[in-house]
Design a protein around this motif. Structure first.
Motif, PDB file in Angstrom:
ATOM      1  N   LYS A   6       0.805  -1.070   0.040  1.00 37.29           N
ATOM      2  CA  LYS A   6       0.130   0.031  -0.081  1.00 37.29           C
ATOM      3  C   LYS A   6       0.755   1.176  -0.042  1.00 37.29           C
ATOM      4  N   PHE A   7       1.821   1.297   0.886  1.00 37.83           N
ATOM      5  CA  PHE A   7       2.727   2.435   0.982  1.00 37.83           C
ATOM      6  C   PHE A   7       3.504   2.730  -0.442  1.00 37.83           C
ATOM      7  N   ILE A   8       3.893   1.616  -1.045  1.00 35.21           N
ATOM      8  CA  ILE A   8       4.682   1.653  -2.314  1.00 35.21           C
ATOM      9  C   ILE A   8       3.686   2.279  -3.525  1.00 35.21           C
ATOM     10  N   VAL A   9       2.642   1.732  -3.486  1.00 37.68           N
ATOM     11  CA  VAL A   9       1.509   2.074  -4.438  1.00 37.68           C
ATOM     12  C   VAL A   9       0.975   3.610  -4.232  1.00 37.68           C
ATOM     13  N   ASP A  10       0.752   4.010  -3.059  1.00 35.13           N
ATOM     14  CA  ASP A  10       0.451   5.224  -2.609  1.00 35.13           C
ATOM     15  C   ASP A  10       1.692   6.380  -3.149  1.00 35.13           C
ATOM     16  N   ASN A  11       2.736   6.123  -3.040  1.00 36.95           N
ATOM     17  CA  ASN A  11       3.782   6.955  -3.287  1.00 36.95           C
ATOM     18  C   ASN A  11       4.114   6.969  -4.851  1.00 36.95           C
ATOM     19  N   LEU A  12       3.804   5.773  -5.372  1.00 37.12           N
ATOM     20  CA  LEU A  12       4.015   5.668  -6.882  1.00 37.12           C
ATOM     21  C   LEU A  12       2.987   6.538  -7.835  1.00 37.12           C
ATOM     22  N   ASN A  13       1.811   6.667  -7.102  1.00 37.56           N
ATOM     23  CA  ASN A  13       0.785   7.415  -7.869  1.00 37.56           C
ATOM     24  C   ASN A  13       0.872   9.110  -7.587  1.00 37.56           C
ATOM     25  N   GLU A  15       3.353  12.688  -7.153  1.00 38.17           N
ATOM     26  CA  GLU A  15       4.274  13.250  -7.956  1.00 38.17           C
ATOM     27  C   GLU A  15       5.658  12.817  -7.481  1.00 38.17           C
ATOM     28  N   PRO A  16       6.687  12.572  -8.289  1.00 35.32           N
ATOM     29  CA  PRO A  16       6.844  12.792  -9.910  1.00 35.32           C
ATOM     30  C   PRO A  16       6.530  11.513 -10.531  1.00 35.32           C
ATOM     31  N   PHE A  17       6.010  10.243 -10.020  1.00 33.78           N
ATOM     32  CA  PHE A  17       5.813   9.164 -10.739  1.00 33.78           C
ATOM     33  C   PHE A  17       4.758   9.075 -11.542  1.00 33.78           C
ATOM     34  N   MET A  32       9.708  -7.944 -15.677  1.00 34.49           N
ATOM     35  CA  MET A  32      10.219  -6.991 -16.402  1.00 34.49           C
ATOM     36  C   MET A  32       9.747  -5.683 -16.014  1.00 34.49           C
ATOM     37  N   GLN A  33       8.188  -5.541 -15.996  1.00 33.33           N
ATOM     38  CA  GLN A  33       7.644  -4.269 -15.799  1.00 33.33           C
ATOM     39  C   GLN A  33       8.117  -3.878 -14.244  1.00 33.33           C
ATOM     40  N   LEU A  34       8.205  -4.767 -13.272  1.00 32.26           N
ATOM     41  CA  LEU A  34       8.522  -4.449 -12.007  1.00 32.26           C
ATOM     42  C   LEU A  34       9.997  -3.953 -11.948  1.00 32.26           C
ATOM     43  N   LEU A  35      10.934  -4.518 -12.601  1.00 33.71           N
ATOM     44  CA  LEU A  35      12.144  -3.943 -12.775  1.00 33.71           C
ATOM     45  C   LEU A  35      12.125  -2.477 -13.341  1.00 33.71           C
ATOM     46  N   GLN A  36      11.328  -2.423 -14.325  1.00 29.16           N
ATOM     47  CA  GLN A  36      11.511  -0.962 -15.014  1.00 29.16           C
ATOM     48  C   GLN A  36      10.888   0.194 -13.981  1.00 29.16           C
ATOM     49  N   VAL A  37       9.948  -0.435 -13.028  1.00 31.56           N
ATOM     50  CA  VAL A  37       9.505   0.680 -12.052  1.00 31.56           C
ATOM     51  C   VAL A  37      10.577   0.801 -11.103  1.00 31.56           C
ATOM     52  N   LEU A  38      11.366  -0.146 -10.759  1.00 22.00           N
ATOM     53  CA  LEU A  38      12.481   0.120  -9.816  1.00 22.00           C
ATOM     54  C   LEU A  38      13.637   0.961 -10.383  1.00 22.00           C
TER      55      LEU A  38
END
Length: 654
Positions: A6-13, A15-17, A32-38
């Motif tokens: 939940k913390f990760i999703v809230d911060n990724l939603n 700014e600036p992501f 591969m998508q998870l590595l791109q997010v990292l």
């Protein structure tokens, strides 16, 4: 784990992501998508990491990310063995490895940005000692280290000035106030206490959340305990005894009837297969002989059945009915037992699936599935929260209305200010001093700026002169300190050259000696290999001859025993001889063949009369069937005539 996601999703939603994820879409991302997010998060911290990982090899991606995480001082959980799993998980995009990294990065993004910025200037280049022996390289390296130290001090001063929040003029004004050091100390203590207060408030909120989860878990366990007690209270001893008796009957049937039959059938099948395996190989002639024997036995069976039908024993017929019914009941019983066993297995599988689903939901959401009273309580809590939300929403609406009013008053005041300024300008024009107020304000502002700039220039020139003096003094001190070291270094260089020449000579001698020894060793290894092969061949010959000798000894012993038994005067010994046994078996088979031929002759002689008798019996059956049909037809016609006659009499009466 769910709180982390939940913390990760809230911060990724944010700014600036601006990723626009939810828990389900984020958890269903491919490796591969998870590595791109990292990689995007790392690129936000260090702009050099802006890379599309589809255009990069996995090893390069892992190496780049690991180096940056090492600079950022990320410590993966576990020991040395877990480090290898961490590297492997980072290469393949494993969720248990990447989720903690994302959580750690998003918690301290601003701090890590500063660390990545400083790493570009403060990571020291390790120069080998061989190159440092050169004076120019050593001087350059020394200058590089001094510049690095100067950058550290300047950066610290800059950070202190940023956090202070005061300009130089304000600081100088504060210095004139009495007890300014004491006031600054009190302000610093106040800031520390405020930070501590925020930290304690955060800890208090975390403990409240933990207490809330613990209370919910306790309520669930209490509800489960109540349901189990309720089920135990409702269970009567009669129903429990009845259920246990049914289970005992089923288990006793399985143990005493079903399983023994299955074991017996498996034993028969095994015995048959062992018998087939133990028999020698059969050719085509043996198969033809067996087929002929099977045909003969089938004809005999058919003849016996015909004889049994000719006898027509009624008791056997009744028993066959009962046997048939018993076999049908036993088959039904076996089928029901198998169905019950399958139902039990299906029930066990369904229970396992239910437990797995509940564990998955508990891992995903951190809570168990609500049932009954728990769901009602949850709904009531939601209703109370919805009422609180409505009240807060109403308060926010009131604040918005008040904000609109204040904004309108601000606009009116601005308009009034503009009107007053216009009136002032008209009065100044009438008096002949137009622009007086504006020029006065501009002059005051420019004079203040000029004084600040003059102060800054004087301070920077003094600082630069002092810094130059310090640097010159440091350079002279370092040169004087390094002069004896450089002399010693030159002597050591000469010794090093002499030692390298001696080492090269010794190495060439060693290589020549090693080459000779290596050639001798290869020759000896070839000789040993050939001798071992010869030894193995001789051992195999020896074992083969021993086996042949033992076989011949066994055959010779059998032949001597046979001769002793055949020559001896004792009849029992003679009977033990193979010749006597074979002659006895031959005589028995000849007698059996004679009996079978006689039986075949009797069957051939009685075949014609038996077939005639069977044909007469079938004709008799057809005749009786015809009589039966005629009798039934006659009865049906007489009943129809009586009905017609009764109908005619009824008509006459009418």
């Amino acid at each position: 784990m769910s709180d982390q996601i939940k913390f990760i999703v809230d911060n990724l939603n944010k700014e600036p992501f601006k990723k626009n994820y939810n828990l389900i879409t984020f958890d269903s991302l491919e490796p591969m998508q998870l590595l791109q997010v990292l990689n995007d998060v790392l690129a936000e911290i260090d702009p050099k990491q802006v890379v599309d990982i589809r255009e990069e090899m996995p090893e390069q991606t892992a190496k780049r990310m690991l180096s940056l995480l090492g600079i950022l001082k990320y410590k993966p959980p576990g020991n040395a063995t877990d480090m290898s799993t961490f590297r492997q998980g980072l290469v393949i995009g494993s969720k248990p490895v990447i989720y903690p990294v994302l959580h750690w990065l998003l918690q301290r993004t601003s701090e890590l940005k500063k660390r990545a910025y400083l790493a570009r200037f403060l990571i020291k280049l390790e120069v080998p000692n061989e190159f440092l022996q050169d004076e120019t390289v050593a001087d350059t390296n020394k200058q590089y280290e001094e510049l690095m130290e100067a950058f550290k001090t300047l950066h610290k001063e800059c950070e202190q000035l940023k956090t202070s929040g005061f300009s130089t003029a304000e600081i100088r004004k504060v210095e004139t106030v009495q007890n300014h050091q004491r006031m600054l100390k009190i302000a610093r203590q106040l800031r520390v206490e405020k930070e501590r207060e925020e930290f304690l408030a955060q800890q208090k909120q975390e403990q409240k959340n933990q207490l809330f989860h613990a209370v919910q878990r306790l309520q669930r366990v209490q509800n489960q305990l109540k349901s189990m007690r309720h089920a135990a209270a409702d269970a009567k001893p009669e129903s429990l005894m009845k259920r246990l008796e049914e289970e005992i009957k089923f288990n006793s049937y399985m143990v005493t009837e079903k399983f023994p039959k299955e074991i017996e059938s498996k034993k028969k099948e095994l015995h048959f297969l062992q018998k087939v395996v133990s028999e020698p190989a059969m050719d085509h002639s043996d198969l033809l002989e067996l087929e002929s024997k099977i045909n003969e036995i089938n004809t005999q069976i058919n003849q016996l059945i015909e004889k049994k039908m000719m006898r027509n024993e009624p008791i056997e017929g009744k028993l066959s009915l009962y046997r048939q019914q018993a076999s049908i009941i036993s088959r039904k019983k076996e089928a029901k037992a198998e169905e019950l066993q399958e139902a039990k297995e299906k029930l066990a599988n369904l229970e396992r699936e239910v437990s797995l689903k509940t564990n998955q939901t508990r891992e995903f959401d951190g809570t168990e599935v609500l049932k009954g009273d728990e769901f009602k309580r949850y709904v009531s809590k939601l209703r109370s929260k919805s009422t609180v939300f409505k009240k807060k929403h109403q308060i926010i609406a009131e604040f918005k209305a008040e904000f609109g009013l204040l904004q309108r008053t601000e606009e009116l005041l601005k308009q009034r200010h503009e009107n007053i300024q216009q009136q002032l300008q008209t009065i100044e024009e009438k008096k002949g001093i137009s622009g007086y107020s504006y020029t006065q304000e501009e002059l005051e502002r420019v004079s203040a700026l000029k004084s600040e700039v003059d102060e800054m220039k004087g301070r920077t020139l003094d600082d630069m002169s002092e810094m130059v003096k310090k640097l010159n003094s440091l350079v002279s001190e370092k040169k004087s300190a390094l002069a004896p070291v450089i002399k010693e270094l030159r002597q050591l260089r000469q010794k090093c050259q002499e030692l390298t020449q001696e080492c090269d000579e010794k190495k060439s001698q060693y290589d020549s000696c090693a080459a000779g020894l290596e050639s001798n060793r290869s020759k000896l290894e070839q000789e040993v290999r050939g001798l071992r092969e010869e030894c193995l061949q001789e051992e195999s010959k020896y074992h083969y001859t021993n086996c042949m000798i033992k076989n011949l000894e066994v055959q010779l012993r059998r032949a001597t025993d046979e001769m002793k038994a055949y020559v001896s005067s004792d009849q029992q010994e003679k009977r033990k001889a193979f010749r006597e046994q074979y002659t006895k078996n031959i005589a028995e088979q000849e007698n059996l063949g004679k009996k079978l031929r006689e039986k075949q002759k009797a069957v051939r002689e009685s075949h014609g009369p038996n077939m005639k008798q069977a044909k007469m019996w079938r004709d008799f059956e057809q005749l009786m069937e015809c009589k039966k049909q005629c009798f039934l037809k006659q009865q049906s016609q007489t009943s129809i005539g009586q009905v017609i006659q009764e109908g005619g009499e009824d008509r006459l009466i009418l």
